[in-house]
Scaffold this active site. Sequence first.
Site, PDB file in Angstrom:
ATOM      1  N   ASP A  65       4.715  20.201   8.118  1.00 30.05           N
ATOM      2  CA  ASP A  65       5.693  21.285   8.033  1.00 30.05           C
ATOM      3  C   ASP A  65       6.923  20.910   7.200  1.00 30.05           C
ATOM      4  O   ASP A  65       7.478  21.738   6.485  1.00 30.05           O
ATOM      5  CB  ASP A  65       6.112  21.726   9.445  1.00 30.05           C
TER       6      ASP A  65
ATOM      7  N   ARG B 208       0.093  14.569  13.088  1.00 28.15           N
ATOM      8  CA  ARG B 208       0.645  14.407  11.752  1.00 28.15           C
ATOM      9  C   ARG B 208       0.780  15.720  10.970  1.00 28.15           C
ATOM     10  O   ARG B 208       0.097  15.946   9.961  1.00 28.15           O
ATOM     11  CB  ARG B 208      -0.157  13.350  10.977  1.00 28.15           C
TER      12      ARG B 208
ATOM     13  N   VAL C 281       7.788   7.013  16.903  1.00 27.43           N
ATOM     14  CA  VAL C 281       7.496   7.664  15.619  1.00 27.43           C
ATOM     15  C   VAL C 281       6.233   8.534  15.694  1.00 27.43           C
ATOM     16  O   VAL C 281       6.226   9.679  15.254  1.00 27.43           O
ATOM     17  CB  VAL C 281       7.390   6.620  14.485  1.00 27.43           C
TER      18      VAL C 281
ATOM     19  N   CYS D  16      -5.057  12.489  12.773  1.00 24.29           N
ATOM     20  CA  CYS D  16      -5.840  11.266  12.753  1.00 24.29           C
ATOM     21  C   CYS D  16      -5.610  10.537  14.056  1.00 24.29           C
ATOM     22  O   CYS D  16      -4.907  11.036  14.938  1.00 24.29           O
ATOM     23  CB  CYS D  16      -5.489  10.405  11.551  1.00 24.29           C
TER      24      CYS D  16
ATOM     25  N   ARG E 155      -8.719  -0.513   4.340  1.00 26.14           N
ATOM     26  CA  ARG E 155      -7.847   0.479   3.701  1.00 26.14           C
ATOM     27  C   ARG E 155      -6.488  -0.123   3.377  1.00 26.14           C
ATOM     28  O   ARG E 155      -5.798   0.364   2.482  1.00 26.14           O
ATOM     29  CB  ARG E 155      -7.652   1.673   4.628  1.00 26.14           C
TER      30      ARG E 155
ATOM     31  N   ARG F 224      -5.285  10.847   4.078  1.00 23.77           N
ATOM     32  CA  ARG F 224      -4.170  11.780   4.229  1.00 23.77           C
ATOM     33  C   ARG F 224      -3.174  11.701   3.074  1.00 23.77           C
ATOM     34  O   ARG F 224      -2.603  12.693   2.661  1.00 23.77           O
ATOM     35  CB  ARG F 224      -3.407  11.458   5.512  1.00 23.77           C
TER      36      ARG F 224
ATOM     37  N   LYS G 123       0.841  -1.213   0.000  1.00 25.03           N
ATOM     38  CA  LYS G 123       0.000   0.000   0.000  1.00 25.03           C
ATOM     39  C   LYS G 123       0.871   1.257   0.000  1.00 25.03           C
ATOM     40  O   LYS G 123       0.661   2.162  -0.793  1.00 25.03           O
ATOM     41  CB  LYS G 123      -0.899  -0.003   1.237  1.00 25.03           C
ATOM     42  N   ASN G 124       1.851   1.290   0.891  1.00 20.99           N
ATOM     43  CA  ASN G 124       2.613   2.528   1.076  1.00 20.99           C
ATOM     44  C   ASN G 124       3.653   2.760  -0.014  1.00 20.99           C
ATOM     45  O   ASN G 124       4.324   3.797  -0.022  1.00 20.99           O
ATOM     46  CB  ASN G 124       3.241   2.565   2.470  1.00 20.99           C
TER      47      ASN G 124
ATOM     48  N   ASP H 122       4.427   0.598  12.027  1.00 18.13           N
ATOM     49  CA  ASP H 122       3.243  -0.062  11.461  1.00 18.13           C
ATOM     50  C   ASP H 122       3.104  -1.521  11.907  1.00 18.13           C
ATOM     51  O   ASP H 122       2.127  -2.187  11.553  1.00 18.13           O
ATOM     52  CB  ASP H 122       3.272   0.017   9.921  1.00 18.13           C
TER      53      ASP H 122
HETATM   54  N1  EPU Z   1       6.134  14.569  10.752  1.00 18.75           N
HETATM   55  C1  EPU Z   1       6.343  15.886  11.057  1.00 18.75           C
HETATM   56  N2  EPU Z   1       6.276  16.796  10.019  1.00 18.75           N
HETATM   57  C2  EPU Z   1       6.024  16.444   8.752  1.00 18.75           C
HETATM   58  C3  EPU Z   1       5.810  15.084   8.451  1.00 18.75           C
HETATM   59  C4  EPU Z   1       5.872  14.174   9.483  1.00 18.75           C
HETATM   60  O1  EPU Z   1       6.553  16.246  12.204  1.00 18.75           O
HETATM   61  O2  EPU Z   1       5.979  17.331   7.872  1.00 18.75           O
HETATM   62  C5  EPU Z   1       6.171  13.570  11.851  1.00 18.75           C
HETATM   63  C6  EPU Z   1       4.817  12.876  12.015  1.00 18.75           C
HETATM   64  O3  EPU Z   1       3.941  13.643  12.806  1.00 18.75           O
HETATM   65  C7  EPU Z   1       5.196  11.581  12.650  1.00 18.75           C
HETATM   66  C8  EPU Z   1       6.554  11.285  12.029  1.00 18.75           C
HETATM   67  O4  EPU Z   1       7.028  12.518  11.497  1.00 18.75           O
HETATM   68  O5  EPU Z   1       5.313  11.722  14.029  1.00 18.75           O
HETATM   69  C9  EPU Z   1       6.545  10.224  10.942  1.00 18.75           C
HETATM   70  O6  EPU Z   1       5.694  10.615   9.900  1.00 18.75           O
HETATM   71  P1  EPU Z   1       5.978  10.274   8.371  1.00 18.75           P
HETATM   72  O7  EPU Z   1       5.867  11.527   7.596  1.00 18.75           O
HETATM   73  O8  EPU Z   1       7.225   9.478   8.268  1.00 18.75           O
HETATM   74  O9  EPU Z   1       4.743   9.340   8.042  1.00 18.75           O
HETATM   75  P2  EPU Z   1       3.754   9.442   6.820  1.00 18.75           P
HETATM   76  O10 EPU Z   1       4.499   9.675   5.562  1.00 18.75           O
HETATM   77  O11 EPU Z   1       2.625  10.350   7.144  1.00 18.75           O
HETATM   78  C10 EPU Z   1       3.954   6.901   6.270  1.00 18.75           C
HETATM   79  C11 EPU Z   1       3.005   5.750   6.129  1.00 18.75           C
HETATM   80  C12 EPU Z   1       2.464   5.376   7.500  1.00 18.75           C
HETATM   81  C13 EPU Z   1       3.646   5.005   8.391  1.00 18.75           C
HETATM   82  C14 EPU Z   1       4.648   6.164   8.442  1.00 18.75           C
HETATM   83  C15 EPU Z   1       5.901   5.849   9.253  1.00 18.75           C
HETATM   84  C16 EPU Z   1       2.117   6.097   3.918  1.00 18.75           C
HETATM   85  C17 EPU Z   1       0.965   6.415   3.054  1.00 18.75           C
HETATM   86  N3  EPU Z   1       1.923   6.116   5.229  1.00 18.75           N
HETATM   87  O12 EPU Z   1       3.190   7.971   6.814  1.00 18.75           O
HETATM   88  O13 EPU Z   1       1.643   4.232   7.303  1.00 18.75           O
HETATM   89  O14 EPU Z   1       3.187   4.728   9.689  1.00 18.75           O
HETATM   90  O15 EPU Z   1       5.045   6.523   7.113  1.00 18.75           O
HETATM   91  O16 EPU Z   1       6.534   4.738   8.756  1.00 18.75           O
HETATM   92  O17 EPU Z   1       3.199   5.771   3.419  1.00 18.75           O
HETATM   93  C18 EPU Z   1      -0.021   2.666   7.830  1.00 18.75           C
HETATM   94  O18 EPU Z   1       0.234   2.111   6.755  1.00 18.75           O
HETATM   95  O19 EPU Z   1      -0.761   2.152   8.718  1.00 18.75           O
HETATM   96  C19 EPU Z   1       0.555   3.987   8.096  1.00 18.75           C
HETATM   97  C20 EPU Z   1       0.084   4.819   9.025  1.00 18.75           C
END
Ligand code: EPU
Length: 418
Positions: A125, A122, A327, A117, A397, A93, A22-23, A305
């Site tokens: 920035d 999340r 995380v 969420c 999902r 998202r 998925k990711n 995850d």
């Molecule tokens: N964060 C910030 N600022 C940002 C972006 C992220 O502070 O601009 C923080 C987040 O709040 C969080 C941490 O950084 O505390 C990690 O967030 P990240 O951006 O790495 O996660 P994401 O891209 O939103 C993806 C996966 C998630 C998975 C995370 C971490 C996708 C679509 N989603 O999310 O998947 O948990 O990376 O590995 O790729 C899931 O599949 O169940 C899922 C939630």
Amino acid sequence: MDRIMVEKSPPLKGNVRISGAKNAALPILAASLLGTEDIILEDVPKLKDVEIMCEVLTSLGSKVDYLDEGVIRINSAGISNYETSYELMSKMRASFLVMGPLLTRMGKTKNSMPGGCAIGTRPIDLHLKGFRALGATIDIDHGNIGAYTEKLVGDKIYLDFPSVGATENIMMAATMAEGETIIDNAAMEPEIVDLSNFLNKLGADIKGAGTSTIRIKGVKKLGGARHSIIPDRIEAGTFMVAAAITGGDVVIENVINSHVKPIIAKLKEAGCTVEEGIDSIRVIGNSELKAIDIKTLPYPGFPTDMQAQFMALMTILKGTSMVIETVFENRFMHVDELKKMGADIKIDDRSAIIKGIKQLKGAVVKASDLRAGAALVLGGLVADGITEIENVYHIDRGYDGIEAKFTGLGAVIYRKND
Ligand code: EPU
């Protein structure tokens, strides 16, 4: 509303084939906006989130055709729209991942702000910091984020945290920026490597994906490609835990072993036998598994995850286990639900202490997010009686054909529609 019913099941046995990730599929679908020729994606998992991303692409003017099971053709030659609707953005998202591609392809993009969420606030920035560094003006107004630019110019961007989404969005935006972009402290997840491989097939010039420094040399135009999505390491991990928790013997097929190293290590530490094939892993559980500790970290650390699924396992391990979630700030929503099933868990800020008990009991529980839902399915497999899981849309999902796959291994699991 659908519910998933899970009955106490015999030890799981047999083979299960893992679907595409998925990711990896979601950012690659978003990146399809960059190409001006046909793109064929294979091994795309059949998931609600994938459906939503395809709707987003269509709403922007891409042509999306489902050719065969798991095969999608996308043509974005004629995209005309640069705004995503609130309705689609609020459904998922990851829709935010179209910002980078639209910014570099159209010079402008407007989306509604993705909210927090169940697993945390999340913020975005870091995505915006990257877009600004490339020369975009960001305009936040009434819950909408606009990004505009005459032209993007490569720059050096240091991410304060190796965010998966920010690395992907910036990498996509930089593909057609002028000059070179360097992302430091980039996320190193396998899904980033898959996205980079896909973008390079379209004609991008990206080096270093999978390390903490990614270099992107801007090109003028991206074309088409055929690409297979990598296997889902989290789905694989979920079935590995299913084998462990039921004391079963399961061969997980279509898995890249190096992607699940921390999962293999922790299952072995608990006392499971893990045999690695070339693209398969056999996990054999037993009734004497002992407590373990995990700390979630960005890749190659233990994946957040998989935290909830491991916690389900820990509820019945001999001794006291500990989980530290580093995380996301609020990824313990499954704890109250596991407690309804009799689990002994205490939370202190980002840590959870889990005292193993002999027997979980079936209960009516709610999936608060995708992985929390998977944890409840795992708990249900070994709980006395029936576990009734509500809010299963979360599970849909991210798990392609979850009941069929578990049933194929001998689990008693079915869906009930009210
Ligand atoms: N964060 C910030 N600022 C940002 C972006 C992220 O502070 O601009 C923080 C987040 O709040 C969080 C941490 O950084 O505390 C990690 O967030 P990240 O951006 O790495 O996660 P994401 O891209 O939103 C993806 C996966 C998630 C998975 C995370 C971490 C996708 C679509 N989603 O999310 O998947 O948990 O990376 O590995 O790729 C899931 O599949 O169940 C899922 C939630």
